[in-house]
Design an enzyme around this catalytic site. Structure first.
Site, PDB file in Angstrom:
ATOM      1  N   HIS A 129       1.028  -1.370  -0.033  1.00 20.96           N
ATOM      2  CA  HIS A 129      -0.093   0.414   0.008  1.00 20.96           C
ATOM      3  C   HIS A 129       0.335   1.104  -0.450  1.00 20.96           C
ATOM      4  O   HIS A 129       0.664   2.260  -0.732  1.00 20.96           O
ATOM      5  CB  HIS A 129      -0.780  -0.190   0.866  1.00 20.96           C
ATOM      6  CG  HIS A 129      -1.691   0.973   1.301  1.00 20.96           C
ATOM      7  ND1 HIS A 129      -2.817   0.962   1.162  1.00 20.96           N
ATOM      8  CD2 HIS A 129      -1.833   2.788   1.957  1.00 20.96           C
ATOM      9  CE1 HIS A 129      -4.115   1.989   1.648  1.00 20.96           C
ATOM     10  NE2 HIS A 129      -3.344   2.980   1.334  1.00 20.96           N
ATOM     11  N   GLU A 130       1.767   1.094   0.911  1.00 15.54           N
ATOM     12  CA  GLU A 130       2.694   2.887   0.975  1.00 15.54           C
ATOM     13  C   GLU A 130       3.381   2.487  -0.259  1.00 15.54           C
ATOM     14  O   GLU A 130       3.859   3.675  -0.343  1.00 15.54           O
ATOM     15  CB  GLU A 130       3.473   2.351   2.303  1.00 15.54           C
ATOM     16  CG  GLU A 130       1.868   2.082   4.039  1.00 15.54           C
ATOM     17  CD  GLU A 130       1.430   3.379   3.517  1.00 15.54           C
ATOM     18  OE1 GLU A 130       2.146   4.274   3.429  1.00 15.54           O
ATOM     19  OE2 GLU A 130       0.691   2.775   4.472  1.00 15.54           O
TER      20      GLU A 130
ATOM     21  N   GLU B 189      -5.731   6.685  -1.756  1.00 15.04           N
ATOM     22  CA  GLU B 189      -5.970   5.959  -1.024  1.00 15.04           C
ATOM     23  C   GLU B 189      -6.769   4.450  -1.559  1.00 15.04           C
ATOM     24  O   GLU B 189      -6.863   4.068  -1.405  1.00 15.04           O
ATOM     25  CB  GLU B 189      -6.853   6.725   0.804  1.00 15.04           C
ATOM     26  CG  GLU B 189      -5.991   7.571   1.279  1.00 15.04           C
ATOM     27  CD  GLU B 189      -4.593   6.967   1.778  1.00 15.04           C
ATOM     28  OE1 GLU B 189      -4.269   5.665   1.580  1.00 15.04           O
ATOM     29  OE2 GLU B 189      -3.420   7.935   1.842  1.00 15.04           O
TER      30      GLU B 189
END
Length: 1006
Positions: free
Chosen positions: A422-423, A445
């Protein structure tokens, strides 16, 4: 201009000079004579103040007129609202100066106007570069920092003030200067703060003219707080039991301004040069590598401190700036490094093993190289979020980056992989291209939340993460979005509280699901090509959702995926600029297929609110389907579209002649499907045949369970039909459908658990579990990820329902652990079974079991084990034990501030603890608020846990009375909480007796 030569001899300790405090308020006592003199002085000063106000406004008035005209034009053309399209923003209300009150020389709007929430900076000045120097005082124990910032700015329109952000900083006014690049100083009239907007304003005597470049210099002092925001402190105990202090940053969304004065909006990108002073024995890391040519000598007047300077960054937003001062150790491979406290660095090996693989995959996926020279990841003992995507320095909560073999449960490995993915996705989608304003944070996001599943699926195919997406993300957000008080994905926000509030399930989960839907209706090839073009064209810039739609449309039309009459914008605006989602009703008469859409909401209360608002949203809906004869569950590209109309018809002979049909293949569309009664019955008959049900894909079996139970919950389908379908679960052995079932039955369990008929539900569910419980077993005998996750879910449900074997086995394991000589070093319980064993044994035991587990929590050095124990400690049935636990959570002694939410969630999910937790929150509101700090979103979260399963009018009255006492306005989060309780009350009135009657008649046949 790049400021490389900050004077290392310059003392920035700031032991003298005038300070402008952004937080302190001081009182004074005046005599009558003094008051008279001040009255005369005030009259003389008023003219000067008015002059300041006029000049302050003049820097923005042209912008206001421009926005006003553009807004009128958009309204006439029925276009997207201006705040979603234009980087510029109205900084003052569209009204005359005379309509405003004057306070401390600044225009403030009357309290009745909502414009007060607008905290956007004017665009008369934009930053180019920052040079920031910070000296943090950690070892001395006073937890302050001294700072100096030099900002190179461009003047974009004539004005005579410089407005930027700062809060919780003491800025030295007499050390604040403005000068041009030749060193000519621009005299300053004064400096002011506007606390409500978190502005620091420098009023200059001379006009600042368009196209000038200026340097702003400021010295300041701040606190290294313990509120987990801005530049904050954390600590840990080393192997010798010594407390060690560290400091790190968390700036998203609006907290860079707590560390240094800055233009703290995502679109105002600039290059940053960071200089961090560190005490002996510590290191600093930041977004960029160390700059050996930078300011790396001793710090004047602080001989035990040394400067660590870092290379100038690429253009980036302030919220992505990061730095940490620690005594951590690190592991590296190439330009990729992981940092952790010394006794936990070994647990970072797994993150280091997958991080570079993910980075390479993303470079190939986007066809754009990672743009920075290094990547660091650091695991912090205290961190409010799960992780933060700071460019080149990703910060993590320990439990989301560290995996300890033999102690951490296997699903922790998937959790770490998902969060790292995700990051790292954000390094492109969010960092390289950044939303112009927080209204479009869902682009960041939502995209990263979808891509994390795609990425992990690539590196671990057997985990079936794309199937897990449906039950982990899609099903959860459909429940949340079914409230009338939900919000659009792209929503106007102003002040920091509103901005923090939209970091919610809609931005993450709904954002992810509609991006997944778009991936399927465009096809992955076209989707990736459009993303590549978007990122290449917009890199180092800020963007809005329309920019993404433009590039996706271009490739879709060029490749005949969409015709020229349609655009991605036309389709996707119906999903991002409208609240909620549709339910599609399918009716078939011979070969004529009729599809009707309406917004799905849960109860009569919600429907009444929508009717009151005259809300009738319609969507562009991609339609895919298969039949009993085809059984094709792979073709997800839509064969039909429901245009933005309430009814759509088409002819299809296959559907007309099939025994049954299923729409929304793999549930790729963000909508629910309802069928005619005969089709529901035909599907149920097919599922309950042991030879047939697996011919329907696991994802669509999960969809059928979730849709049927939630359609019944919303009053669109009878519970008799939905529960009849659920009986097939006695045959089911796949994780994905069972996860859907557990989620839907958890709601009913929460409604029934304090009712006299609960035994009927419990016995039915225990019978459903018989086959799957025996299949997974209590021993941790299979280690593939899906089996482990399935076993955990099934055993947790069984033990919660009082399954005798499950409880007995748990207690035996726990007693064996208690019997070992050194329980902190020897734990005979498999890591994959610990969450079940701990909870069940504490629930069945007394305070002795609780105290034993709490001691293990205090002594454990492994973050994932500590989280497991924290959750299990909320399982006790002893009210006084739970009350004591809540007190421990806000004492700040053993339970970290980041974990208070886990404690309240655990106690609130317990039938005994729910009301107890609510009473505790009410009684200790001010204490909890003071402990958690200034962000009200934390308090909304705390309140959401004990109210989630309330379902009586008395409980609603209690909550509403409490809210009236504590809130002058009702924020969206609280509105959603209130509506959820009203929905629960409606549900009890409408469905409780129906379900009881069905359960009384129900027998499951083997």
């Amino acid at each position: 201009m790049v400021l490389k030569d900050i004077n290392v001899r310059e003392n920035i300790s700031m032991d003298s000079g005038t300070r402008t405090s952004l937080t302190a308020r001081r009182g004074c006592t005046l005599s009558v004579t003094s008051l008279a003199l001040l009255g005369a002085f005030f009259a003389c000063t008023l003219l000067a103040v008015s002059f300041i106000v006029y000049n302050f406004a003049s820097c923005q008035q042209i912008q206001i007129n421009h926005e006003h005209n553009k807004l009128e034009h958009n309204e006439q053309q029925n276009q997207t609202p201006h705040y979603l399209k234009d980087n510029h923003h109205i900084n003052l209300p569209i009204q005359s100066v005379e309509e405003n009150s004057i306070e401390e020389g600044f225009i403030t709007t009357p309290k009745t106007l909502s414009v007060d929430k607008d905290v956007r900076l004017p665009r008369s000045i934009v930053p180019v570069t920052y040079n920031v120097s910070i000296i943090p005082f950690l070892v001395e124990g006073n937890f302050t920092f001294h700072g100096f910032v030099r900002i190179l700015v461009n003047i974009t329109e004539d004005c005579n003030n410089i407005t930027l952000h700062a809060t919780d900083l003491d800025i030295m006014s007499d050390k604040t200067t403005v000068k041009d690049l030749e060193g000519n100083v621009f005299p300053i009239n004064n400096t002011r703060t506007v606390e409500d907007k978190q502005f620091f304003i420098i009023m200059t005597k001379n006009l600042l003219k368009k196209d000038m470049q200026l340097e702003i210099e400021m010295k300041f002092i701040g606190q290294i707080s313990d509120n987990l925001q801005g530049f904050y402190r954390s600590s840990y105990e080393n192997g010798s039991g010594e407390k060690r202090w560290i400091a790190s940053t968390q700036f998203q969304p609006t907290d860079a301004r707590r560390a240094f004065p800055c233009f703290d909006e995502p679109s105002l990108k600039a290059r940053f040069t960071m200089n961090i002073a560190v005490p002996d024995g510590m290191i600093a890391i930041s977004n960029m590598p160390r700059d050996i040519k930078g300011m790396n000598g001793a710090v004047e007047n602080f001989p035990s401190y040394t400067w660590n300077s870092f290379e100038q960054s690429v253009p980036m937003s302030t919220y992505l700036v990061a730095f940490a001062v620690t005594d951590f150790r690190y592991l590296s491979t190439g330009n990729f490094s992981v940092f952790a406290r010394p006794d936990a660095i070994g647990s970072a090996s797994y993150a280091l093993s997958i991080g570079p693989k993910i980075l390479r995959f993303l470079e190939d996926f986007f066809q754009i190289p990672y743009p920075l020279p290094k990547m660091d990841m650091i695991a912090l003992p205290d961190f409010n979020a799960g992780a933060m995507e700071n460019w080149g320095l990703i910060t993590y909560r320990e439990a989301t980056m560290l995996f300890e073999e033999g102690v951490s449960a296997s699903p922790t490995k998937q959790k770490v992989a998902s969060v790292v993915a995700h990051e790292l996705v954000h390094q492109w989608f969010g960092n390289l291209v950044t939303p112009s304003w927080w209204s479009d944070i869902w682009l960041n996001e939502g995209f990263a939340s979808y891509m994390e599943y795609l990425v992990v699926d690539e590196i671990a195919r057997n985990w079936r993460t794309m199937d897990q997406f449906v039950v982990n993300e899609l099903h959860g957000v459909l429940v949340f979005d079914a409230l009338s008080s939900s919000h659009k994905i792209s929503v106007q926000v102003g002040n920091p509280d509103e901005i923090n509030e939209i970091f919610d399930r809609i931005s993450y989960g709904k954002g992810a699901t509609i991006i997944r839907m778009m991936d399927h209706f465009l096809t992955s090839k076209i989707f990736r090509l459009g993303l590549k073009n978007y990122l290449n064209e917009m890199k180092y810039k800020s963007a809005e959702q329309d920019d993404l739609w433009k590039y996706l449309t271009e490739v879709a039309v060029a490749n005949n995926v969409l015709d020229k009459k349609n655009s991605v914008k036309e389709i996707m605006d119906t999903w991002t600029l409208q609240t909620g989602f549709p339910v599609v009703k399918v009716s078939i008469e011979q070969n004529l297929v009729t599809l009707e859409q309406e917004r799905f909401v849960y109860s009569n209360t919600s429907k009444a609110i929508l009717d009151l608002e005259d809300s009738n949203p319609l969507w562009w809906i991609p339609i895919s389907f298969t039949t009993s004869e085809e059984l094709n569950f792979n073709h997800t590209q839509p064969s039909q579209w429901v245009p933005r109309t309430s009814k759509h018809e088409f002819e299809d002979a296959k559907l007309g002649h099939s025994s049954w049909h299923i729409f929304n293949i793999q549930q790729t569309g963000y909508y629910r499907v309802n069928y005619e009664l005969k089709n529901w019955k035909a599907i149920t008959a097919y599922l309950t045949n042991i030879n047939n049900f697996k011919k329907i894909s696991p994802t669509n079996r999960a969809q059928l369970v979730d849709d049927a139970m939630n359609l019944a919950r919303g009053g669109y389908l009878s519970y008799e039909i939905a529960l009849n379908l659920s009986t097939y679960l006695q045959l089911e052995d796949d994780y994905v459908p069972w996860k859907a079932a557990i989620t839907t039955f958890d709601f009913i369990d929460g409604m029934f658990v304090r009712q006299g008929d609960y035994h009927l539900l419990k016995n039915y569910l225990l019978r459903l579990l018989t086959y799957i419980y025996n299949s997974v077993g209590f021993k941790d005998s299979h280690y593939d990820m899906l089996t482990v996750v399935k076993r955990e879910e099934i055993l947790s449900m069984a033990c919660k329902l009082g399954h005798e074997d499950c409880i007995r086995q748990s207690i035996n394991y726990f007693e064996n652990w208690k019997a070992v000589t050194m329980p902190d070093r020897e734990n005979p319980i498999s890591p994959n079974l610990r969450s079940i064993v701990y909870c069940s044994s504490i629930e069945a035991g007394s305070d002795k079991e609780w105290d034993f587990a709490y001691e293990r929590y205090k002594n454990s050095k492994v973050s994932s084990e500590k989280e497991t124990l924290l959750t299990a400690l909320g399982c006790s049935k002893e009210p006084w034990v739970l009350a004591r636990y809540l007190k421990y959570a806000i004492s700040g002694k053993y339970i970290r501030k980041q974990d208070i939410f886990r404690v309240f969630a655990a106690v609130s999910s317990n039938a005994v603890g729910q009301q107890l937790a609510f009473d505790f929150v009410r009684s200790n509101w001010d204490e909890i608020k003071a402990y958690l700090g200034s962000t009200m979103n934390n308090m909304y979260t705390i309140l959401s846990f004990p109210t989630k399963k309330m379902n009586t009018k008395y409980q609603l009255i209690e909550l509403e009375d409490f809210i009236k006492q504590k809130f002058s306005e009702t924020p969206r989060s609280i509105q959603q909480t209130i509506e959820q309780i009203k929905v629960n009350i409606d549900w009890m009135d409408s469905n409780y007796e129906t379900i009881v009657n069905w359960l009384q008649k129900q027998t499951i046949y083997n």
